[in-house]
Design a protein around this motif. Structure first.
Motif, PDB file in Angstrom:
ATOM      1  N   PHE A 192       4.950  -1.357   8.792  1.00  0.00           N
ATOM      2  CA  PHE A 192       4.816  -0.251   9.009  1.00  0.00           C
ATOM      3  C   PHE A 192       5.923   0.714   8.746  1.00  0.00           C
ATOM      4  CE2 PHE A 192       4.520   3.955  11.026  1.00  0.00           C
ATOM      5  CZ  PHE A 192       3.115   4.346  10.950  1.00  0.00           C
ATOM      6  N   LYS A 197       0.877   6.952   7.563  1.00  0.00           N
ATOM      7  CA  LYS A 197       0.889   5.405   8.226  1.00  0.00           C
ATOM      8  C   LYS A 197       0.260   5.130   9.021  1.00  0.00           C
ATOM      9  CE  LYS A 197       5.418   4.611   7.650  1.00  0.00           C
ATOM     10  NZ  LYS A 197       6.742   4.198   7.375  1.00  0.00           N
ATOM     11  N   ILE A 219       2.796  -6.783   9.488  1.00  0.00           N
ATOM     12  CA  ILE A 219       2.447  -5.363   8.844  1.00  0.00           C
ATOM     13  C   ILE A 219       3.913  -5.009   8.884  1.00  0.00           C
ATOM     14  CG2 ILE A 219       0.837  -2.703   8.941  1.00  0.00           C
ATOM     15  CD1 ILE A 219      -1.010  -4.468  10.465  1.00  0.00           C
ATOM     16  N   ASN A 251       6.491   4.056   0.182  1.00  0.00           N
ATOM     17  CA  ASN A 251       6.475   5.345  -0.350  1.00  0.00           C
ATOM     18  C   ASN A 251       7.555   5.862  -0.800  1.00  0.00           C
ATOM     19  OD1 ASN A 251       8.427   6.479   2.068  1.00  0.00           O
ATOM     20  ND2 ASN A 251       6.391   6.212   2.995  1.00  0.00           N
ATOM     21  N   SER A 294       4.221   8.978   4.997  1.00  0.00           N
ATOM     22  CA  SER A 294       4.853   8.962   5.732  1.00  0.00           C
ATOM     23  C   SER A 294       3.799   8.939   7.270  1.00  0.00           C
ATOM     24  CB  SER A 294       5.992   9.417   6.259  1.00  0.00           C
ATOM     25  OG  SER A 294       7.281   8.924   5.990  1.00  0.00           O
ATOM     26  N   LYS A 314      -3.392   4.827   8.529  1.00  0.00           N
ATOM     27  CA  LYS A 314      -3.620   3.573   7.363  1.00  0.00           C
ATOM     28  C   LYS A 314      -3.747   2.618   8.270  1.00  0.00           C
ATOM     29  CE  LYS A 314      -4.730   3.490   4.668  1.00  0.00           C
ATOM     30  NZ  LYS A 314      -5.843   3.576   3.128  1.00  0.00           N
ATOM     31  N   LEU A 315      -2.169   2.494   9.774  1.00  0.00           N
ATOM     32  CA  LEU A 315      -2.896   1.218  10.437  1.00  0.00           C
ATOM     33  C   LEU A 315      -3.920   0.920  11.176  1.00  0.00           C
ATOM     34  CD1 LEU A 315      -0.953  -1.122  11.957  1.00  0.00           C
ATOM     35  CD2 LEU A 315      -0.076   0.317  13.334  1.00  0.00           C
ATOM     36  N   ILE A 375       1.012  -1.089  -0.276  1.00  0.00           N
ATOM     37  CA  ILE A 375       0.417   0.196   0.390  1.00  0.00           C
ATOM     38  C   ILE A 375       0.468   1.356  -0.191  1.00  0.00           C
ATOM     39  CG2 ILE A 375      -2.149   1.093   0.797  1.00  0.00           C
ATOM     40  CD1 ILE A 375      -2.461  -1.254   2.616  1.00  0.00           C
ATOM     41  N   TRP A 376       0.469   2.147  -1.173  1.00  0.00           N
ATOM     42  CA  TRP A 376       1.529   3.352  -1.406  1.00  0.00           C
ATOM     43  C   TRP A 376       1.084   4.557  -0.415  1.00  0.00           C
ATOM     44  CZ3 TRP A 376       5.408   4.184  -3.633  1.00  0.00           C
ATOM     45  CH2 TRP A 376       6.068   5.589  -4.073  1.00  0.00           C
ATOM     46  N   VAL A 377       1.577   4.646   1.292  1.00  0.00           N
ATOM     47  CA  VAL A 377       1.015   5.350   2.327  1.00  0.00           C
ATOM     48  C   VAL A 377       2.846   5.846   2.227  1.00  0.00           C
ATOM     49  CG1 VAL A 377       0.187   5.367   4.384  1.00  0.00           C
ATOM     50  CG2 VAL A 377      -0.180   3.744   2.842  1.00  0.00           C
ATOM     51  N   PHE A 436       3.556  -1.291   3.954  1.00  0.00           N
ATOM     52  CA  PHE A 436       3.728   0.447   3.381  1.00  0.00           C
ATOM     53  C   PHE A 436       4.656   0.627   3.015  1.00  0.00           C
ATOM     54  CE2 PHE A 436       0.941   1.003   7.645  1.00  0.00           C
ATOM     55  CZ  PHE A 436       0.001   0.587   7.150  1.00  0.00           C
TER      56      PHE A 436
END
Length: 530
Positions: free
Chosen positions: A452, A361, A450, A482, A358, A364-365, A354-356, A480
């Protein structure tokens, strides 16, 4: 025919339910015994009920099954060779006679051997490498060890065990690469336990030394070794930081067969207490790619120079040319064993990138953890720093109401053990960890990882997402990503392509990725052993 202990279990289950407790299904669900309480004869935890057939205290249905299995085996042996003895709660072991310990005959033709290796993706390189075994009882190991393997649920060897165990049993040094969760630990513990039981050395000096990069992995390896060595003249010592050295010194002086430790603490032990390791005949380097990296290499070599030409067993999920070079300097005529696709992620892990950005993040988590569709506990969240682990675990608990704890190298040993045990027993749904949990720690119950913060190397990434798949069980790794991770884009795209995972649009359109393709960086990486 009903279960021989069914009536007793049912009766005691009612009693326990009246007191607010149910009979435990699994051994690890039972609590530790308090001083003066009855102990389970199999594992040493709290003995919650008694099996009518033996009058022994049992902690759970799982241990009852093991006890009845051992009883059934013992009845098939001559009366003068009793198999089942009541064991104490400690790991002090009693010798149990093996009786007729002739290995089952196994004769594979060269064609069958080649066909089996091809089917199981086993590659070998070296002289006089034995054929794979199809069962533990087909190789020359103590019968009691075979029984312990069966009692622990090892119905048949995994592919890496099929090839590595017989090769190690003939005294061959080996370099083994196999994907995470493939059974590497068992493939070196079986030969070690067998060797230590067969060699009679008095006074008992350590015959085997296992080095791993983390304390958690040392603890896991030693606990597994105790289970395989139960009922045999086999004792272990754990030599890691965070515990009093005096106790570890005393343990070794009492006589042990095997030492499991981290390089730093073992060197402290050697230099401050004048220990000699000339009796060591087997050296294991677990997660060898990490052990020969900067920070560990000099320590490992210092320990190796204190040994007297041992058999060397080296294992990892990722093997580079540098690792092969070091391996050749440690032992002659090494056999190389590769199973599956060791430098690539476990295929049972579904990767979702998933493009998130910083700053987003954390939100999103929280969205994932509060989603009925996407939250699949128990979950490990990997972060890049110790402070980040502490802060993020607190934020998760506050924002979502989900109990989350952090684990990293700065926490005291006892606290780390308690956290890991709570996580494995289902008391905590989320653990936020640094790379200390990324290598080798056997998180059998993890369904979801996950990432992160993506780690700095693709090898570490492979290890981390591999936590979501153990012994063939499928899992999910949510990652995650980016622009801050752009240095890893080329290798990350290759990993995603090999596993068939979707590539985020932002990642595939990255200018850095395109420039890397044009300069041939990916091809160069692959050529040099990635």
């Amino acid at each position: 025919m009903g279960d021989p202990c069914e009536s007793s279990v049912a009766a005691n289950a009612d009693d326990n339910q009246d007191s607010g407790n149910e009979v435990k299904e699994r051994c690890w669900e039972q609590r530790e015994a308090l001083p003066g309480e009855y102990l389970c004869v199999i594992c040493g935890r709290y003995g919650e009920y008694i099996c009518d057939e033996t009058d022994d205290d049992i902690c759970s249905l799982e241990c009852k099954k093991r006890l009845l299995y051992l009883l059934e085996i013992s009845r098939s042996l001559p009366a003068q060779q009793p198999l089942v003895k009541k064991l104490p709660a400690t790991d002090e072991c009693y010798y149990v006679q093996d009786g007729n310990n002739k290995p089952e005959p196994q004769c594979l033709t060269n064609y069958q051997t080649d066909l089996l290796r091809e089917k199981l993706e086993i590659s070998v390189r070296g002289d006089s490498i034995p054929e794979p075994i199809l069962s533990f009882s087909s190789c020359d190991i103590p019968q009691k060890l075979v029984q312990n393997l069966e009692a622990e649920g090892y119905e048949m060897p995994t592919p890496v065990q099929m090839q590595a165990i017989p090769t190690a049993l003939i005294g061959q040094s080996i370099l083994v690469s196999a994907e995470t969760g493939s059974g590497k630990t068992g493939s070196f513990l079986v030969p070690i336990v067998s060797h230590c039981v067969k060699v009679k050395n008095n006074p008992q000096k350590p015959l085997a030394l296992i080095l791993t990069p983390t304390r958690e992995l040392c603890i896991q390896v030693e606990e597994q070794a105790k289970l395989l060595g139960k009922g045999l003249p086999f004792k272990t010592a754990l030599v890691v930081g965070g515990e009093a050295m005096a106790g570890q010194v005393y343990r070794i002086k009492q006589g042990v067969s095997m030492i499991v430790g981290t390089p730093g603490r073992l060197i402290d032990l050697l230099t401050k207490h004048d220990f000699e390791l000339d009796s060591i005949s087997i050296l294991v380097l677990d997660e060898v790619d990490c052990m020969v990296a900067q920070g560990f290499y000099e320590q490992v070599m210092q320990i190796f120079r204190a040994l007297s030409q041992p058999q060397v067993l080296m294992y990892s999920a990722t093997i580079s040319k540098q690792v092969e070079k070091v391996a050749n300097s440690l032992a002659r005529d090494i056999a190389y064993i590769s199973v599956g696709k060791p430098n690539e992620p476990n295929e049972a892990v579904k990767q979702i990138l998933i493009w998130v950005e910083s700053k987003k993040k954390k939100v999103k988590l929280f969205d994932i953890l509060t989603s009925n569709d996407h939250f699949k506990p128990p979950v490990v969240v990997f972060v890049g720093s110790r402070m980040g682990a502490d802060l993020l675990s607190e934020a998760i608990t506050i924002a979502t109401g989900i109990k989350a704890l952090s684990i990293h190298g700065e926490k005291p040993m006892k606290e780390r053990r308690d956290i890991l045990r709570s996580f494995l027993f289902g008391e905590v749904d989320v653990v936020v960890a640094t790379g200390v949990l990324g290598r080798g720690v056997d998180l059998l119950l993890v369904r979801q990882v996950i990432v992160f913060d993506i780690p700095n190397s693709i090898e570490e990434y492979v290890h981390q997402i591999g936590r979501a798949s153990r012994r063939g069980e499928s899992g999910t790794a949510i990652v995650f990503v980016n622009d801050e991770n752009k240095k890893l884009f080329p290798e990350l795209v290759e990993i995603l392509k090999l596993s068939g995972a979707a590539i985020p649009r932002e990642l595939s359109n990255s200018r850095y990725l395109l420039s890397s393709f044009s300069t041939g960086k990916i091809q160069k990486k692959r050529k040099h052993g990635f």
